[in-house]
Design an enzyme around this catalytic site. Structure first.
Site, PDB file in Angstrom:
ATOM      1  N   HIS A  72       0.553  31.904  22.719  1.00  0.00           N
ATOM      2  CA  HIS A  72      -0.280  32.810  22.079  1.00  0.00           C
ATOM      3  C   HIS A  72      -1.716  32.910  22.771  1.00  0.00           C
ATOM      4  O   HIS A  72      -2.219  31.764  23.226  1.00  0.00           O
ATOM      5  CB  HIS A  72      -0.479  32.278  20.609  1.00  0.00           C
ATOM      6  CG  HIS A  72       0.680  32.066  20.033  1.00  0.00           C
ATOM      7  ND1 HIS A  72       1.480  32.822  19.610  1.00  0.00           N
ATOM      8  CD2 HIS A  72       1.148  30.805  19.385  1.00  0.00           C
ATOM      9  CE1 HIS A  72       2.777  32.518  19.044  1.00  0.00           C
ATOM     10  NE2 HIS A  72       2.443  31.042  18.962  1.00  0.00           N
ATOM     11  N   HIS A 114       5.387  26.824  24.254  1.00  0.00           N
ATOM     12  CA  HIS A 114       6.022  25.996  23.323  1.00  0.00           C
ATOM     13  C   HIS A 114       7.282  26.826  22.568  1.00  0.00           C
ATOM     14  O   HIS A 114       7.449  28.137  22.804  1.00  0.00           O
ATOM     15  CB  HIS A 114       5.208  25.737  22.126  1.00  0.00           C
ATOM     16  CG  HIS A 114       4.785  26.969  21.463  1.00  0.00           C
ATOM     17  ND1 HIS A 114       3.423  27.692  21.695  1.00  0.00           N
ATOM     18  CD2 HIS A 114       4.922  27.541  20.257  1.00  0.00           C
ATOM     19  CE1 HIS A 114       3.247  28.645  20.910  1.00  0.00           C
ATOM     20  NE2 HIS A 114       4.094  28.627  19.954  1.00  0.00           N
ATOM     21  N   ARG A 173       6.294  36.397  24.400  1.00  0.00           N
ATOM     22  CA  ARG A 173       7.583  35.726  24.734  1.00  0.00           C
ATOM     23  C   ARG A 173       7.701  35.832  25.889  1.00  0.00           C
ATOM     24  O   ARG A 173       7.845  36.950  26.715  1.00  0.00           O
ATOM     25  CB  ARG A 173       8.669  36.508  23.919  1.00  0.00           C
ATOM     26  CG  ARG A 173       9.935  35.832  23.631  1.00  0.00           C
ATOM     27  CD  ARG A 173      11.099  36.760  23.015  1.00  0.00           C
ATOM     28  NE  ARG A 173      10.555  37.000  21.638  1.00  0.00           N
ATOM     29  CZ  ARG A 173      10.475  38.200  21.009  1.00  0.00           C
ATOM     30  NH1 ARG A 173      10.736  39.337  21.686  1.00  0.00           N
ATOM     31  NH2 ARG A 173      10.044  38.310  19.790  1.00  0.00           N
ATOM     32  N   GLU A 207      -2.627  27.114  16.428  1.00  0.00           N
ATOM     33  CA  GLU A 207      -1.577  26.597  15.107  1.00  0.00           C
ATOM     34  C   GLU A 207      -1.325  25.116  15.278  1.00  0.00           C
ATOM     35  O   GLU A 207      -1.732  24.471  16.024  1.00  0.00           O
ATOM     36  CB  GLU A 207      -0.391  27.325  15.101  1.00  0.00           C
ATOM     37  CG  GLU A 207       0.503  27.271  16.146  1.00  0.00           C
ATOM     38  CD  GLU A 207       1.727  28.408  16.312  1.00  0.00           C
ATOM     39  OE1 GLU A 207       1.754  29.278  15.567  1.00  0.00           O
ATOM     40  OE2 GLU A 207       2.325  28.170  17.424  1.00  0.00           O
TER      41      GLU A 207
END
Length: 325
Positions: A106, A181, A201, A123
């Protein structure tokens, strides 16, 4: 609604079918669905097009957006309202990966603002359940440079350079922007993140959707966002005594603590200029707030508005995640 007062808030889960989703959100966390491909339950969301709706009390049926506009700092806290206005700053989820998620990362706030006029995505993950030998991808096996990464992409062997960690319940990971991740198959977790749905992605196992198409990759966009140095900073080390708060992750976007309950605790939030979110990740908990009582079952989430100063939580067997800003 002018004379209706704030109370502790449950929201209707927003369930998301995913190509990699399964049935554990239904069978393990008791989410109401007939689908066997649910990947995510958005517990509290202010993402455009997916705004949470209150499920309990006198405010039942009200959207989070309307709550923010009406109650402002009484809902979220004075400083938070000054910083975010009528935008709720966090997205709270449960995730079930029946199959591997795509390898992704991200952008940070700066890049997300430039490219998408959005917040970035910081996150954390708290592992709730994992099948034997299942785990997550987080970071690279060894410190690598962009040339090594590009070569792995070109040769379609990116899996060989990724770090895989077998996980167990209670394992906690801090996923900062730029950290590559992926949640692996067989894992259920709680996710706390900034309000952002921007994902780059980079690898998807050549998986195809129901129409035979591979999902879009964002390999070029990702190159400017990857942090090749973020290799050993992700797993949180902690011990968690009963009936005390244990800090798991603390940063400028959110603070998450674990509370293992075997009795009643009365918590004073008078000095906390923030809403409080409880995610119940084990057992059953009773929450009492100034005349209001709610029962939290496994997999349920409760938002305590910032205007409440004292909360009593009671259980013989529960584990809560407490989230504030």
């Amino acid at each position: 609604m002018n004379d209706i007062q704030l109370h502790p808030l449950k929201f209707q889960p927003i369930l998301k079918d995913k190509i990699w989703g399964g049935s554990k959100l239904k069978t393990y966390l008791h989410k109401e669905t007939t689908s066997n491909q649910v990947g995510e339950s958005w517990e509290i969301s202010d993402v455009e097009g997916d705004c949470s709706i209150v499920a309990n009390g006198s405010l039942k049926g009200t959207s989070l957006k309307v709550l923010l506009e009406k109650f402002q700092e009484n809902l979220v806290g004075k400083q938070i309202y000054q910083n975010f206005g009528n935008k709720f700053p966090l997205l709270i989820k449960f995730i079930d990966a029946k199959e591997n998620l795509s390898v992704q990362l991200h952008p940070d706030d700066k890049l997300a603002k430039e490219r998408h006029n959005s917040f970035g995505k910081t996150e954390m993950w708290y592992i709730m359940q994992a099948d034997q030998d299942c785990g997550i991808i987080v970071g690279f096996k060894n410190g690598i440079e962009i040339d090594d990464y590009n070569q792995a992409l070109q040769q379609n062997n990116i899996e060989e350079i990724l770090n895989f960690e077998v996980v167990k319940p209670g394992d906690t990971f801090f996923i900062k922007p730029g950290l590559i991740h992926a949640i692996g198959k067989g894992v259920v977790l709680a996710e706390i993140q900034q309000t952002s749905d921007i994902t780059y992605r980079v690898y998807d196992y050549k998986r195809k959707d129901s129409e035979g198409n591979e999902r879009e990759l964002h390999t070029e966009e990702a190159k400017a966002a990857i942090d090749f140095n973020a290799n050993n900073e992700y797993k949180v080390s902690y011990t968690s005594p009963e009936n005390k708060k244990t800090v798991l992750v603390e940063n400028e976007y959110f603070k998450t603590k674990e509370i293992k309950l075997t009795q009643s605790l009365t918590l004073d939030y008078s000095a906390t200029d923030s809403f409080v979110i409880y995610m119940n990740i084990e057992g059953t908990t009773t929450v009492e707030v100034e005349g209001f009582t709610e029962t939290l079952e496994l997999g349920e989430t409760l938002l305590i508005p910032a205007c409440f100063n004292e909360v009593k939580i009671t259980s013989k067997n529960a584990t809560l995640l407490e989230v504030t800003i």
